[in-house]
Design a protein around this motif. Structure first.
Motif, PDB file in Angstrom:
ATOM      1  N   VAL A  53      46.464  11.264 103.967  1.00 38.97           N
ATOM      2  CA  VAL A  53      46.224  12.550 103.106  1.00 38.97           C
ATOM      3  C   VAL A  53      47.171  12.342 101.979  1.00 38.97           C
ATOM      4  O   VAL A  53      47.041  12.672 100.909  1.00 38.97           O
ATOM      5  CB  VAL A  53      46.180  13.663 104.008  1.00 38.97           C
ATOM      6  N   GLN A  54      48.081  11.613 102.367  1.00 39.84           N
ATOM      7  CA  GLN A  54      49.179  11.565 101.207  1.00 39.84           C
ATOM      8  C   GLN A  54      48.569  10.829  99.966  1.00 39.84           C
ATOM      9  O   GLN A  54      49.307  11.068  99.186  1.00 39.84           O
ATOM     10  CB  GLN A  54      50.277  10.484 101.595  1.00 39.84           C
ATOM     11  N   ASN A  55      47.514  10.055  99.945  1.00 33.25           N
ATOM     12  CA  ASN A  55      46.828   9.530  99.047  1.00 33.25           C
ATOM     13  C   ASN A  55      46.369  10.708  98.090  1.00 33.25           C
ATOM     14  O   ASN A  55      45.944  10.531  96.940  1.00 33.25           O
ATOM     15  CB  ASN A  55      45.842   8.637  99.508  1.00 33.25           C
ATOM     16  N   LEU A  56      46.323  11.942  98.691  1.00 33.57           N
ATOM     17  CA  LEU A  56      45.616  12.883  97.917  1.00 33.57           C
ATOM     18  C   LEU A  56      46.873  13.872  97.246  1.00 33.57           C
ATOM     19  O   LEU A  56      47.147  14.560  97.848  1.00 33.57           O
ATOM     20  CB  LEU A  56      44.674  13.876  98.644  1.00 33.57           C
ATOM     21  N   SER A  57      47.380  13.338  96.206  1.00 34.50           N
ATOM     22  CA  SER A  57      48.690  13.930  95.879  1.00 34.50           C
ATOM     23  C   SER A  57      48.315  15.287  95.464  1.00 34.50           C
ATOM     24  O   SER A  57      47.374  15.632  94.602  1.00 34.50           O
ATOM     25  CB  SER A  57      49.008  13.261  94.358  1.00 34.50           C
ATOM     26  N   HIS A  58      49.290  16.367  95.727  1.00 38.36           N
ATOM     27  CA  HIS A  58      49.156  17.472  95.496  1.00 38.36           C
ATOM     28  C   HIS A  58      50.337  18.309  94.964  1.00 38.36           C
ATOM     29  O   HIS A  58      51.529  18.253  95.700  1.00 38.36           O
ATOM     30  CB  HIS A  58      48.767  18.351  96.835  1.00 38.36           C
ATOM     31  N   GLN A  59      50.350  18.763  93.772  1.00 35.38           N
ATOM     32  CA  GLN A  59      51.628  19.262  93.102  1.00 35.38           C
ATOM     33  C   GLN A  59      52.340  20.334  94.118  1.00 35.38           C
ATOM     34  O   GLN A  59      51.714  21.319  94.258  1.00 35.38           O
ATOM     35  CB  GLN A  59      51.393  19.523  91.837  1.00 35.38           C
ATOM     36  N   GLY A  60      53.479  20.310  94.187  1.00 36.88           N
ATOM     37  CA  GLY A  60      54.277  21.223  94.955  1.00 36.88           C
ATOM     38  C   GLY A  60      54.249  21.098  96.617  1.00 36.88           C
ATOM     39  O   GLY A  60      54.758  22.059  97.379  1.00 36.88           O
ATOM     40  N   VAL A  61      53.790  20.026  97.003  1.00 42.04           N
ATOM     41  CA  VAL A  61      53.658  19.553  98.308  1.00 42.04           C
ATOM     42  C   VAL A  61      54.370  18.117  98.707  1.00 42.04           C
ATOM     43  O   VAL A  61      54.338  17.292  98.050  1.00 42.04           O
ATOM     44  CB  VAL A  61      52.127  19.632  98.997  1.00 42.04           C
ATOM     45  N   VAL A  62      55.182  18.216  99.696  1.00 42.91           N
ATOM     46  CA  VAL A  62      55.726  16.917 100.127  1.00 42.91           C
ATOM     47  C   VAL A  62      55.454  16.833 101.581  1.00 42.91           C
ATOM     48  O   VAL A  62      55.179  17.450 102.415  1.00 42.91           O
ATOM     49  CB  VAL A  62      57.456  17.134 100.018  1.00 42.91           C
ATOM     50  N   TYR A  63      55.439  15.547 101.902  1.00 41.37           N
ATOM     51  CA  TYR A  63      55.273  14.999 103.326  1.00 41.37           C
ATOM     52  C   TYR A  63      56.209  14.517 104.179  1.00 41.37           C
ATOM     53  O   TYR A  63      56.944  13.546 103.510  1.00 41.37           O
ATOM     54  CB  TYR A  63      53.972  14.182 103.320  1.00 41.37           C
ATOM     55  N   SER A 113      38.280  13.029 107.834  1.00 40.78           N
ATOM     56  CA  SER A 113      39.321  12.026 107.962  1.00 40.78           C
ATOM     57  C   SER A 113      38.349  10.744 108.051  1.00 40.78           C
ATOM     58  O   SER A 113      39.046   9.733 107.599  1.00 40.78           O
ATOM     59  CB  SER A 113      40.011  12.146 109.424  1.00 40.78           C
ATOM     60  N   ALA A 114      37.388  10.485 108.802  1.00 45.74           N
ATOM     61  CA  ALA A 114      36.564   9.459 108.965  1.00 45.74           C
ATOM     62  C   ALA A 114      36.199   8.918 107.617  1.00 45.74           C
ATOM     63  O   ALA A 114      36.329   7.632 107.224  1.00 45.74           O
ATOM     64  CB  ALA A 114      35.226   9.687 109.728  1.00 45.74           C
ATOM     65  N   LEU A 115      35.794   9.854 106.563  1.00 44.46           N
ATOM     66  CA  LEU A 115      35.327   9.421 105.384  1.00 44.46           C
ATOM     67  C   LEU A 115      36.597   9.013 104.518  1.00 44.46           C
ATOM     68  O   LEU A 115      36.180   8.053 103.688  1.00 44.46           O
ATOM     69  CB  LEU A 115      34.452  10.767 104.530  1.00 44.46           C
ATOM     70  N   GLN A 116      37.619   9.285 104.802  1.00 43.39           N
ATOM     71  CA  GLN A 116      39.074   8.972 104.081  1.00 43.39           C
ATOM     72  C   GLN A 116      39.472   7.608 104.727  1.00 43.39           C
ATOM     73  O   GLN A 116      40.369   6.987 104.132  1.00 43.39           O
ATOM     74  CB  GLN A 116      39.897  10.006 104.156  1.00 43.39           C
ATOM     75  N   THR A 117      38.933   7.034 105.488  1.00 45.98           N
ATOM     76  CA  THR A 117      39.521   5.815 106.467  1.00 45.98           C
ATOM     77  C   THR A 117      38.422   4.785 106.621  1.00 45.98           C
ATOM     78  O   THR A 117      38.192   4.324 105.716  1.00 45.98           O
ATOM     79  CB  THR A 117      40.256   6.403 107.533  1.00 45.98           C
TER      80      THR A 117
END
Length: 295
Positions: A248-258, A100-104
């Protein structure tokens, strides 16, 4: 032999005149001549030919001039390097961080520090919060980017809060709850949950379980998975739902909604941690750059 003898000799060799050299060195000519004689006596060689009107270096003096200059230069460079180390401009820093730190905030912090201190070697390693606490206490790392609260029974660590991330629910796109804009916590009572492993963040894990208990039901954890992408893959496969940070929303993943939660949910905090008794100048400068970055 003292360093001043070398400096005196080099100055006389460059000026080839005792009076001018003495003036440059802020000493009297007799005193300078005496020091050069003492140096020649110690070396057991004649460094200057004084027979002529203008002094000249002997063959031995030419060789010694090269040596003296090299010694003085190495000492000067050594002194400067020592001062740079003391100022935290040179050295090594071992850093642990969570995904998470690496993504922020971590990339920006590292980039700014490298610009100011390009000669500091940064050793980076992704480690979960629990392992970072142990690594800090064992001096395997100097600094950690982790998620409080932590277990620090010896009270040996200092923490500085950098920020926090709101929590979202990751749901299979085909799930009935995916049709809602927001989800009530109680609607998750019978849902299978894919959680972050207990052993990697035990304090946060216990808090997570308490939230479910306060809502009046037992958590149905079916999988414990460390990697966020793997958890999302399992969500997409319909194995269960998972809780993730908003970034993590920035990591789009098909078949998943937030979806966000209706009820208030504690955010995931990110802090920088270090040992209170770590006196590393590099660590001091890194922490200073973080505080500047935050302000």
């Amino acid at each position: 032999m003292e360093l001043r003898h070398l400096r005196y000799f080099v100055t006389v060799a460059e000026e080839l005149h005792f009076s001018k050299a003495a003036e440059k060195l802020y000493v009297t000519q007799p005193a300078l001549s005496k020091q050069i004689r003492a140096l020649e006596t110690e070396l057991q060689v004649q460094l200057f030919d004084r027979a002529k009107q203008k002094i000249e270096l002997t063959a031995a003096g030419v060789v010694f001039l090269e040596t003296a200059r090299r010694i003085l230069l190495e000492i000067e460079q050594g002194i400067e390097k020592t001062r740079q180390v003391a100022r935290g401009e040179i050295g090594k820093l071992k850093i642990g961080f969570t995904a998470s730190a690496l993504q922020t905030v971590l990339p920006e912090i590292l980039d700014k520090f490298r610009q100011i201190y390009p000669n500091v070697e940064l050793n980076l390693k992704e480690i979960c919060t629990e392992d970072q606490v142990e690594a800090l206490q064992d001096r395997q790392i100097d600094l950690g980017f982790l998620h409080p609260p932590i277990r620090d029974r010896s009270n040996s660590l200092s923490l500085h809060l950098l920020g926090e991330e709101s929590i979202l629910v990751a749901i299979p796109a085909s799930h009935p709850l995916a049709a809602l804009e927001k989800i009530s916590f109680k609607s998750l009572a019978n849902e299978p949950i894919i959680a972050y492993p207990r052993q990697k963040a035990p304090v946060l894990y216990e808090q997570f379980l308490q939230l479910f208990q306060q809502a009046g039901f037992v958590t149905n954890i079916v999988q414990e998975v460390k990697m966020t992408q793997t958890r999302l893959g399992l969500v997409a496969a319909g194995v269960g739902i998972s809780f993730i940070t908003a970034n993590v929303q920035n990591l789009s993943h098909q078949g998943v909604v937030y979806r966000s939660l209706v009820e208030p949910f504690p955010p995931l905090q990110l802090s920088v941690a270090w040992c209170k008794d770590n006196r590393s100048p590099v660590l001091k400068e890194f922490l200073h750059s973080i505080l500047q970055n935050k302000s």
